[in-house]
Design a protein around this motif. Structure first.
Motif, PDB file in Angstrom:
ATOM      1  N   ALA A   1       0.813  -1.223   0.000  1.00 42.06           N
ATOM      2  CA  ALA A   1       0.000   0.000   0.000  1.00 42.06           C
ATOM      3  C   ALA A   1       0.841   1.265   0.000  1.00 42.06           C
ATOM      4  N   ASP A   2       1.904   1.292   0.779  1.00 42.31           N
ATOM      5  CA  ASP A   2       2.731   2.496   0.900  1.00 42.31           C
ATOM      6  C   ASP A   2       4.074   2.347   0.198  1.00 42.31           C
ATOM      7  N   CYS A   3       4.182   1.375  -0.704  1.00 39.52           N
ATOM      8  CA  CYS A   3       5.450   1.128  -1.391  1.00 39.52           C
ATOM      9  C   CYS A   3       5.398   1.677  -2.810  1.00 39.52           C
ATOM     10  N   GLY A   4       6.558   1.704  -3.431  1.00 41.77           N
ATOM     11  CA  GLY A   4       6.690   2.160  -4.807  1.00 41.77           C
ATOM     12  C   GLY A   4       8.032   1.707  -5.321  1.00 41.77           C
TER      13      GLY A   4
ATOM     14  N   VAL B   1      11.139   1.114  -3.052  1.00 42.16           N
ATOM     15  CA  VAL B   1      10.697   1.137  -1.651  1.00 42.16           C
ATOM     16  C   VAL B   1      10.380  -0.295  -1.217  1.00 42.16           C
ATOM     17  N   ILE B   2      11.115  -0.795  -0.235  1.00 45.04           N
ATOM     18  CA  ILE B   2      10.963  -2.167   0.237  1.00 45.04           C
ATOM     19  C   ILE B   2       9.952  -2.209   1.382  1.00 45.04           C
ATOM     20  N   PRO B   3       9.037  -3.168   1.367  1.00 44.16           N
ATOM     21  CA  PRO B   3       8.116  -3.302   2.510  1.00 44.16           C
ATOM     22  C   PRO B   3       8.887  -3.528   3.801  1.00 44.16           C
TER      23      PRO B   3
ATOM     24  N   PRO C   1      -1.067  -0.703 -10.155  1.00 44.62           N
ATOM     25  CA  PRO C   1       0.192   0.042 -10.100  1.00 44.62           C
ATOM     26  C   PRO C   1       1.118  -0.360  -8.953  1.00 44.62           C
ATOM     27  N   LYS C   2       0.569  -0.986  -7.921  1.00 45.16           N
ATOM     28  CA  LYS C   2       1.371  -1.328  -6.745  1.00 45.16           C
ATOM     29  C   LYS C   2       2.031  -2.702  -6.835  1.00 45.16           C
TER      30      LYS C   2
ATOM     31  N   HIS D   1      17.562 -11.984 -16.311  1.00 46.39           N
ATOM     32  CA  HIS D   1      16.869 -10.704 -16.477  1.00 46.39           C
ATOM     33  C   HIS D   1      16.824  -9.977 -15.138  1.00 46.39           C
ATOM     34  N   ASN D   2      16.444  -8.711 -15.173  1.00 48.58           N
ATOM     35  CA  ASN D   2      16.458  -7.906 -13.951  1.00 48.58           C
ATOM     36  C   ASN D   2      15.052  -7.531 -13.498  1.00 48.58           C
ATOM     37  N   HIS D   3      14.993  -6.892 -12.323  1.00 49.06           N
ATOM     38  CA  HIS D   3      13.722  -6.428 -11.738  1.00 49.06           C
ATOM     39  C   HIS D   3      13.959  -5.037 -11.152  1.00 49.06           C
ATOM     40  N   PRO D   4      14.042  -4.009 -12.009  1.00 54.24           N
ATOM     41  CA  PRO D   4      14.425  -2.668 -11.552  1.00 54.24           C
ATOM     42  C   PRO D   4      13.461  -2.067 -10.535  1.00 54.24           C
ATOM     43  N   GLY D   5      13.992  -1.693  -9.377  1.00 58.69           N
ATOM     44  CA  GLY D   5      13.190  -1.028  -8.354  1.00 58.69           C
ATOM     45  C   GLY D   5      12.143  -1.903  -7.707  1.00 58.69           C
ATOM     46  N   MET D   6      12.234  -3.229  -7.873  1.00 62.33           N
ATOM     47  CA  MET D   6      11.172  -4.118  -7.411  1.00 62.33           C
ATOM     48  C   MET D   6      11.603  -4.987  -6.229  1.00 62.33           C
ATOM     49  N   THR D   7      10.595  -5.349  -5.429  1.00 68.59           N
ATOM     50  CA  THR D   7      10.736  -6.429  -4.460  1.00 68.59           C
ATOM     51  C   THR D   7       9.929  -7.588  -5.018  1.00 68.59           C
TER      52      THR D   7
END
Length: 277
Positions: free
Chosen positions: A48-51, A54-56, A106-107, A124-130
């Motif tokens: 909810a508050d991630c982007g 931003v890691i939970p 989007p989240k 492959h990569n996962h840019p900015g993702m958890t």
């Protein structure tokens, strides 16, 4: 007389409700599932508050992992006997991978990759993702990397012969092992935990992925593929074991486009449905 009329009306109403229930249960629309619904509800709260980047919180990481850890193929309507997991001969072409889409916002996104034996999802990569990856059944080899910071003594490494002019970047091996279900959920982070990984199906297998946030080309979170090359040191030319003893490294090169031998087809998810509250 009025009482008898009222009882008749109630009986008729109940009969109509029973008919409605029977017609609803015979519908082709999948029924809700407490397991899948719990996964969705937990994702809604955790991200909810991630982007991007931003890691939970650790508590939320544990919450979502605990939900995924107990999930089984039947919870999402899968069985190893389904056509997705059969290897079909096609003139030397690689086995096709099937992707089942459960949900995306989007989240976060939820999806399942169904891999026949020997199928490969290239590095492959996962840019900015958890990213949470739950192996639902089967055995899968996972090799993953994290980037090495330029300040971490990279001058001790040399590029492979004839590659001096190519745009290579140093990475450390995070995992290089076979996972067999049931096993714990794998988690990777924007800059740690094996953000770049490759999946190879040792046997037919299915992996459920939760990405927070999902790929998004307009926000420059697109999937990049890589080639990897053995890493050597100035000392002896062996596979690198510096700066940390026993650690392994590789040079990664960004590929200009999606690998030609990667075949992924989409299919309709037919398991228990998700209800947005």
């Amino acid at each position: 007389m009025r009482v008898a009329q009222k009882l008749a009306e109630l009986a008729s109403s109940r009969k109509g409700k029973r008919k409605h229930k029977r017609s609803s249960s015979s519908s082709s629309e999948p029924m809700p599932s407490r397991v899948v619904q719990r996964l969705f509800d937990t994702c809604m709260e955790v991200f909810a508050d991630c982007g991007p980047g931003v890691i939970p919180s650790p508590e939320n990481i544990d919450r979502l992992r605990s939900v995924l850890d107990i999930m089984k193929p039947g919870d999402v309507g899968l069985s190893p006997k389904m056509p997705y997991f059969k290897t079909i001969e096609s003139r030397g072409a690689p086995p096709a991978i099937t992707y089942l889409h459960l949900y995306e916002c989007p989240k976060f996104s939820i999806g399942i990759f169904c891999l026949p034996t020997s199928a490969v999802i290239p590095l492959h990569n996962h840019p900015g993702m958890t990213v949470f990856s739950k192996l639902l059944f089967g055995s899968m080899h996972i090799k993953s990397y994290d980037w090495i910071d330029a300040t971490e003594g990279t001058n001790e490494f040399i590029k492979p012969p004839h590659f001096e002019d190519r745009n290579l970047r140093l990475a450390k091996v995070k995992a290089d092992t076979v996972f067999t279900a049931p096993c714990e959920t794998s988690i990777l982070y924007p800059a740690a935990g094996g953000n770049m990984h490759c999946f190879t199906a040792v046997t037919a297998c299915a992996v459920l992925d939760v990405l927070g946030p999902p790929y998004n080309d307009s926000e420059k979170r697109h999937c990049t593929y890589y080639n990897d090359f053995p890493c050597t040191t100035v000392l002896g030319g062996d596979i690198a074991s510096v700066p940390g003893e026993g650690e392994q490294y590789a040079w990664l090169e960004e590929r200009e486009k999606k690998p030609d031998d990667l075949s992924v087809v989409g299919a309709k998810y037919k398991g228990p449905r998700i209800v947005e509250r």
